[in-house]
Scaffold this motif. Structure first.
Motif, short mmCIF file in Angstrom:
data_model
loop_
_atom_site.label_atom_id
_atom_site.label_comp_id
_atom_site.label_asym_id
_atom_site.label_seq_id
_atom_site.Cartn_x
_atom_site.Cartn_y
_atom_site.Cartn_z
N MET A 60 0.56 -8.60 -0.53
CA MET A 60 1.03 -9.08 0.60
C MET A 60 2.36 -9.42 0.72
N ASP A 62 10.06 -2.37 7.51
CA ASP A 62 9.20 -0.99 7.54
C ASP A 62 10.04 0.07 7.03
N ARG A 78 9.25 -7.89 8.76
CA ARG A 78 7.89 -8.22 8.70
C ARG A 78 7.86 -9.56 7.60
N PHE A 110 1.59 5.54 0.92
CA PHE A 110 0.53 5.65 2.02
C PHE A 110 1.10 6.14 3.39
N LEU A 111 2.47 5.68 3.86
CA LEU A 111 2.87 6.04 5.19
C LEU A 111 3.17 7.67 5.01
N TYR A 156 2.03 -13.12 8.71
CA TYR A 156 2.39 -11.80 8.78
C TYR A 156 2.09 -10.82 9.80
N PHE A 157 0.81 -10.93 10.17
CA PHE A 157 0.31 -10.08 11.16
C PHE A 157 1.25 -10.67 12.68
N ILE A 161 4.15 -8.48 13.25
CA ILE A 161 3.91 -6.98 13.32
C ILE A 161 3.17 -6.44 14.61
N PRO A 195 5.80 -0.52 15.58
CA PRO A 195 5.04 0.68 15.70
C PRO A 195 4.04 0.55 14.53
N TRP A 196 2.91 1.74 14.87
CA TRP A 196 1.99 1.64 13.95
C TRP A 196 2.46 1.74 12.44
N THR A 197 3.32 2.53 12.17
CA THR A 197 3.98 2.74 10.59
C THR A 197 4.21 1.34 9.95
N ALA A 198 4.57 0.42 10.91
CA ALA A 198 5.00 -1.04 10.29
C ALA A 198 3.77 -1.86 10.11
N VAL A 224 0.14 -0.59 9.60
CA VAL A 224 -1.12 0.18 9.10
C VAL A 224 -1.35 -0.47 7.77
N SER A 225 -0.41 -0.43 6.75
CA SER A 225 -0.56 -0.79 5.42
C SER A 225 -0.89 -2.29 5.41
N ALA A 226 -0.06 -3.07 6.27
CA ALA A 226 -0.34 -4.50 6.08
C ALA A 226 -1.45 -5.18 6.52
N LEU A 260 -4.37 -3.45 6.70
CA LEU A 260 -5.33 -3.00 5.74
C LEU A 260 -5.38 -4.13 4.48
N ILE A 261 -4.08 -4.31 3.83
CA ILE A 261 -4.03 -5.15 2.76
C ILE A 261 -4.37 -6.60 3.26
N GLY A 262 -3.93 -7.06 4.18
CA GLY A 262 -3.95 -8.45 4.88
C GLY A 262 -5.49 -8.74 5.21
N ILE A 311 -8.16 -7.18 3.80
CA ILE A 311 -9.20 -7.31 2.75
C ILE A 311 -8.47 -8.52 2.00
N LEU A 312 -7.36 -9.44 2.17
CA LEU A 312 -6.97 -10.49 1.42
C LEU A 312 -7.72 -11.56 2.16
#
Lengths: 505, 177
Positions: free
Chosen positions: A177, A184, A191, A455-456, B35-36, B39, B43-46, B48-50, B52-54, B56-57
């Motif tokens: 994180m 991005d 972010r 991933f992207l 963090y959430f 964002i 856009p979704w590209t910024a 999706v990964s965060a 998912l990881i966030g 789970i964390l």
């Protein structure tokens, strides 16, 4: 010119004649490798005007020698004071530092030197022989396969903190994180930056490394007068050359372990972007998984030190394979070499081996000669280097803090990075105090941006279809291996406990 | 990791203090939520990964907090923070060292590497030695600061913070050279 045996013998002799460049560079590499923030890449950049002014061959030998020796140098502070010189040595203190605390620092250094030199030497020879085949490995690694390789790295996080897997996972994902901070890659949306412009490019690795390992350790060690235990101190003050010999013997006896782990490093090194940090953790984890004494790992077990050191030196030759064959650098130092070579008008690719074989093979020969000369120049130094552990923590701790924090300033020249180093120091201190593994946080910080990029890329190629992660044959094989690597340690551990309980009843 | 760093240092009447172990999970949750919030409109590209990881964390952290609180309710652990803040913080000089370190970072921008490092090393060493061995501290501090200046600034021309000492030395050396 044909690349036969006579050619290689002649090339070896020719490269050996540059000992006057290699030996001083070995010592320079040891120093820059040992100081966090002074990686081989940074040093080559600092000395770029000098490197460009040199003859191509001399410049190339200089860069290769610096690259190889700095990789070994990074292990020295990792073993002696629990501070890895680079992220590639982050797995080294797991067993190296406990050995130092027991007064076996000299022995540990000797083991590390033998594992590094033999690992580096062996993989250089293998790379020379199997260059075309190895290059194919890099060629087949696309986004999906890279994601699985990254996840391999993350899965190791839980295994490293074996005492409590949940805490290991929290530390790793916390690191991921933190690693996601920054803009991005597609739309440059900031972010998690908390308004700091200095974080728009992401979290710089050197302050993270310095804070998590060096600063936090410096604040911890002051509780004792010395980092050595009383018994360790007694052993260290009475130690002689025998400890170096003993360390050498222990490492040589485990030649198969060195061989196996250095090959792991070589293969991971061939994959662009994977690097020494992943290789050393993969090596450590598999070494423990298949060990007959996994419970000794983390307590100063020789194999726990040999595995990451052999692997991260194996990476060194691995990163040069895609550079020479495909023109794709496997790491930062290789990328700088590419720039220097292009400045001299050398184009990489398969044709290089036919048109200028003495140059193409000469790169690996320079590495081979460097590793050979390192054995004789560095091994005798282990006795004197290990004496640093006798220094009182009241002197050592402030020195560690000042020099490493300034080291975090050097790459970008932002005062902000020194504050960041201190903040990571506080996080590292809390983590160490409460048994969260700092190495797990660090590997998360390293992998965070890489994982997101791949991933992207995979999602964009497949129009957002998540099933693309299971669309490649090689990727699927890697997925299966990943699941096995997660499940196997738990199964083996369960079986061992069952066997022990049967023996006691 | 030093022996002192073990998470089981804070024992109270046989019950381990584990409150400090909650700091990292709580920090993780706070940071993920922050963090959430940055964002939500991206856009979704910024995202999706965060996410998912966030996600789970946060889930892992909540699980750990629940596990710890339940252990405390069963009387197997105490939620006090003795594992994180032992009495040694003051006696070892850790708090003093932390304060001097902040001062070091603040001052180095103006004071430069050599002078500020000397001051930092000297004061820290005196604090950690309980006010004793001032001469030794001064000797080591000056050797390290001047050694660092010689190696990193003079020899390698590394980009260390420069201040009055470095400027003065540059003028002296340029005149001499």
């Amino acid at each position: 010119m044909e690349a036969d045996f006579a050619f290689f013998v002649e090339l070896f002799g020719h490269t050996m004649s540059y000992w006057w460049v290699i030996i001083p560079t070995i010592f320079l590499g040891l120093i820059v490798g040992a100081i966090p923030g002074f990686s081989a890449a940074n040093t080559i950049i600092i000395l770029l005007p000098l490197t460009l002014a040199m003859e191509l061959e001399v410049g190339l030998i200089f860069m290769i020698a610096l690259y190889s020796s700095s990789r070994m140098g990074a292990g020295i502070p990792a073993i002696l004071v629990n501070i890895p010189g680079t992220a590639g040595a982050a797995a080294t203190p797991l067993d190296g530092y406990p050995m130092t605390k027991q007064g076996r620092g000299q022995q540990a250094l000797a083991m590390s030197f033998v594992a590094s030199t033999f690992g580096g030497l062996l993989t250089t020879i293998v790379a020379l022989a199997a260059m075309p085949i190895l290059a194919e490995v890099g060629y087949y690694m696309h986004s999906v396969e890279m994601i699985v390789v990254m996840l391999f790295g993350i899965s190791l996080i839980a295994s490293i903190a074996a005492k409590d897997t949940l805490k290991g996972l929290i530390a790793g994902f916390f690191g991921l994180m933190i690693g996601s901070i920054g803009t991005d890659v597609v739309y440059a949306t900031p972010r998690g930056t908390m308004g700091f412009l200095e974080l728009y490019d992401g979290v710089p690795l050197i302050p993270a490394l310095v804070g998590l390992f060096a600063v936090s350790e410096a604040f911890l060690i002051i509780e004792q007068k010395s980092i050595l235990t009383d018994k360790g101190r007694e052993l260290m003050t009475t130690t002689s050359w025998a400890a170096t010999l003993e360390g050498t013997k222990i490492a040589v006896k485990r030649w198969w372990h060195i061989t196996w782990n250095s090959i792991i490093g070589l293969i991971i090194g061939v994959i662009p972007g994977a690097g020494a940090s992943i290789a050393s953790f993969v090596a450590y984890q598999q070494s423990r998984t298949y060990s007959k004494t996994p419970e000794l790992y983390g307590t100063g077990h020789p194999e726990g030190l040999i595995a990451p050191e052999a692997a991260n030196n194996g990476v060194t030759s691995g990163t040069l394979v895609p550079l020479l064959i495909l023109g794709i650098p496997g790491g930062a130092t290789a990328a700088i070499m590419l720039i220097v070579m292009q400045y001299h008008g050398v184009d990489f690719g398969p044709s290089l081996f036919f048109e200028q074989p003495e140059l193409a093979y000469g790169v690996f020969m320079a590495m081979l000669v460097t590793y050979l000369l390192m054995i004789f120049t560095i091994l005798p130094l282990s006795r004197y280097m290990s004496r640093v552990t006798l220094v009182s923590t009241s002197y050592m701790s402030p020195i560690i803090i000042s020099f490493t924090l300034v080291g975090s300033f050097v790459p970008r020249e932002y005062m902000f990075d020194m504050y960041l180093g201190l903040i990571f120091g506080v996080i590292g201190y809390i983590a160490r105090r409460t048994d969260y593994h700092v190495a797990a946080i660090l590997i998360g910080v390293i992998l965070g941006p890489l994982l997101e990029t791949y991933f992207l890329r995979a999602l964009k190629k497949s129009d957002g279809d998540i099933m693309t992660l299971f669309s490649s044959n090689l990727g699927n094989v890697l997925w299966v291996m990943l699941v096995i690597s997660l499940v196997l340690p738990a199964v083996l551990d369960y079986k061992r406990r069952q066997k022990k309980s049967q023996e006691t009843t | 990791m030093t022996e002192a760093s073990s998470g089981n240092v804070g024992h109270e009447a046989g019950i381990p203090s584990v409150g400090g172990q909650l700091v990292i999970p709580v920090l993780s949750i706070i940071f993920s939520l922050y963090y959430f919030s940055t964002i939500l409109d991206s856009p979704w590209t910024a995202q999706v990964s965060a996410f998912l990881i966030g996600g789970i964390l946060v889930a892992l952290s909540v699980l750990f907090i629940l596990r710890t609180v339940l252990a405390a309710r069963r009387g197997e652990a105490s939620l006090r923070m003795k594992d994180l803040f032992p009495g040694a913080d003051i006696s070892s000089g850790r708090l003093g060292l932390f304060g001097v370190t902040i001062g070091y970072i603040v001052l180095i921008e103006w004071g430069g590497f050599t002078l500020t490092t000397f001051l930092f090393l000297f004061i820290s060493m005196v604090i950690l030695n309980g006010g004793q061995r001032k001469r030794m501290a001064a000797l080591i501090a000056s050797m390290m600061a001047l050694g660092g200046y010689g190696l990193f600034i003079l020899a390698f021309d590394t980009r260390f913070p420069r201040g009055p000492f470095e400027t003065f030395m540059e003028a002296v050396l340029n005149r001499g050279g």
